[in-house]
Structure formats: C-alpha cells, structure tokens
Design a protein around this motif. Structure first.
Motif, PDB file in Angstrom:
ATOM      1  N   PHE A 213      63.671  15.352  44.648  1.00 46.40           N
ATOM      2  CA  PHE A 213      64.271  16.601  44.180  1.00 46.40           C
ATOM      3  C   PHE A 213      65.665  16.791  44.771  1.00 46.40           C
ATOM      4  CE2 PHE A 213      65.120  21.139  44.791  1.00 46.40           C
ATOM      5  CZ  PHE A 213      64.937  21.635  43.507  1.00 46.40           C
ATOM      6  N   TRP A 217      69.323  16.700  42.940  1.00 44.61           N
ATOM      7  CA  TRP A 217      70.185  17.884  43.025  1.00 44.61           C
ATOM      8  C   TRP A 217      71.536  17.529  43.646  1.00 44.61           C
ATOM      9  CZ3 TRP A 217      68.560  23.136  45.720  1.00 44.61           C
ATOM     10  CH2 TRP A 217      69.429  24.150  45.287  1.00 44.61           C
ATOM     11  N   VAL A 250      62.751  23.277  36.398  1.00 44.05           N
ATOM     12  CA  VAL A 250      63.877  24.019  36.961  1.00 44.05           C
ATOM     13  C   VAL A 250      64.304  25.097  35.965  1.00 44.05           C
ATOM     14  CG1 VAL A 250      66.278  23.904  37.734  1.00 44.05           C
ATOM     15  CG2 VAL A 250      64.672  22.081  38.344  1.00 44.05           C
ATOM     16  N   TRP A 264      61.924  26.414  41.135  1.00 46.52           N
ATOM     17  CA  TRP A 264      61.392  25.118  40.716  1.00 46.52           C
ATOM     18  C   TRP A 264      59.875  25.230  40.558  1.00 46.52           C
ATOM     19  CZ3 TRP A 264      60.041  20.446  44.151  1.00 46.52           C
ATOM     20  CH2 TRP A 264      59.764  19.319  43.356  1.00 46.52           C
TER      21      TRP A 264
END
Length: 272
Positions: A213, A217, A250, A264
């Motif tokens: 994750f 990101w 998301v 999330w």
C-alpha cells in the motif's frame, strides 16, 4: 486494572482529535443520530481521555450538534484523572474510572467507542484482545475507532472496526483504515508510517499488504509531484486519486481529498 490495561502519560491537547470528529460527523451521521429501539439509549464512549478531558468535551459538542440528547461517557484508567474530570460532568456527560473492560452496565448500549493513542506501547499480541473487549458493548453496526495521532493532531491514522455479529463476544470486523493530515508538516505518504495503529506499524515491510500500500502510494505521490502537483495539499489530492487507480478500496470522495483524508477499505478488510 485488567491484564489488558497499561498506564499512559495521558497528555493531550485541545483540538487533537477534531479532524476525527469532523469525519465521524460527516460519514457516520446515521450512527450518531439513530434513536430507534435500543439506539435511543446508545452512548458514545471515549476511552483514555488523559489528564484533561478536552477531547471528550470537544466530541460531545460536535456530536450533539447532530444528536442533542446523546450521552457521552469518558473513561480513564487513572483514578485521580477521572475524579478531576467530574468538574466537567453534566446531565448527559459522565466520567468514570476504568480501562478496556469498559465500566458500563447492560443498560448502556454503545453506538461508538473511541480509543486513540492508547496502544502505542506494549505487546502487539494484545491488540486483538483489546478490540474484542472494546467492541463487547457495541450495538450491531456500532463502530470502534482505534489508532494514533501526533501530539498536535496534524497526522492521524485509525482502524475503523464495525460490529457485524449479534454475538457480543465476536471481535468487530476490521472494516477500514482512516488517514488524515492537515499538512502542517508538509506531506509524503511515509509521514503516516510512525502513526499507524500498533498492530500495523511493523507490517510496512516487503511481502506485507501495508508495505505494498505505501509503496504504491509513494510511487503515486512521486508521479504527482513530477506532473507539477508540488504543494502538500495538491500532491496529496492527486496522489490519492492516482492511488485509487492502482489499489482497490481507496475512496475518491471529493470532500475527503480536499480535506486531507484517505479512507482505505480493502476487500476482505484490513489484514492484521
């Protein structure tokens, strides 16, 4: 004190959890305002308010703008702190000594429990037990919010755990993770890493879902900056939009993006 409880410094500051209050008022409005059946008696419990009950009182004010009759119960492990908070008690605002085994009666069903900045220390193995204990009084669909913020409340992350079973002994489901920043410290995704909930901080490593994750990101953030989105707020907004195209669950709701929130909700919940 139960074996789950541990003393904390108890230091907090006014405004530390206002961003969390704002999110709850906007996205958990039905939970806060519901008054049918047992919900008419359902309370909000703030666990571990610390030396001063500022955050409890601020939440009471925010939530009562939606539900004026809401009962608020602040719970604090330290007896002296609980006694001192009585100066702020009122007809629908109560302060009690207690810990994760909440000092509630069977006639006090719960709609929302908040436990922020309480599990940063101690063995990670106790987190699931604490979640189970805190979720015991929740009504079905009730919410447990557990996580951490920096002292000023400028960076915050929290588990959103929902009671999905009629069995009070069943643990609440790990529904989502909530992130928020006010950009006081700039912005980069790894700004949140040290403020993840206790059971996720060591999960930011290769092979783990949290590592994937944050890797996605961070890549989205770098691409956003390369595309000219360099201010912290603009880089956040664009990076979350790009992240949503890479990672399922998301939210791209405009108010969230404009206000520094990321929610999330991965399929199957947030892995421990």
């Amino acid at each position: 004190m139960s074996t789950l409880d541990a003393k904390t410094r108890g230091r907090t500051a006014p405004g530390r959890l206002r961003a969390l209050d704002a999110w709850l008022c906007r996205f958990e409005r039905e939970l806060l305002t519901r008054v049918d059946g047992a919900w008419a008696r359902a309370v909000f419990v703030d666990v571990g308010f610390g030396e001063h009950p500022w955050t409890t009182l601020e939440s009471a004010e925010a939530f009562r703008a939606l539900q004026p009759e809401l009962t608020v119960i602040g719970v604090e492990l330290e007896e002296a702190r609980a006694l001192a908070a009585q100066a702020h008690a009122g007809p629908r605002t109560h302060f009690r000594q207690g810990g994760f085994e909440l000092p509630l009666s069977e006639d006090e069903p719960v709609r929302l429990v908040r436990a922020m900045n309480l599990l940063r220390q101690g063995p990670v193995e106790r987190v699931s037990e604490v979640h189970r204990a805190l979720g015991r009084f929740l009504l079905p669909s009730g919410l447990l919010v557990e996580g951490s913020s920096d002292p000023e409340g400028s960076v915050l992350t929290a588990h959103l755990l929902r009671r999905t079973s009629a069995d009070p002994e069943a643990p609440p489901a790990r529904e989502a993770l909530l992130f928020h920043t006010d950009f006081r410290n700039g912005f980069a995704p790894l700004l949140f890493r040290d403020w993840l909930p206790r059971d996720l901080r060591r999960r930011v490593r290769p092979g783990e879902a949290m590592h994937h994750f944050f890797q996605e990101w961070t890549d989205a953030w770098r691409q956003s900056r390369e595309a000219g989105h360099t201010s912290p707020a603009d880089a956040f907004r664009e990076s979350v939009t790009r992240l949503g195209a890479r990672v399922g669950g998301v939210s791209n709701e405009p108010w969230l993006l404009d206000s520094g929130y990321l929610v999330w909700r991965p399929e199957g919940g947030v892995s421990p």
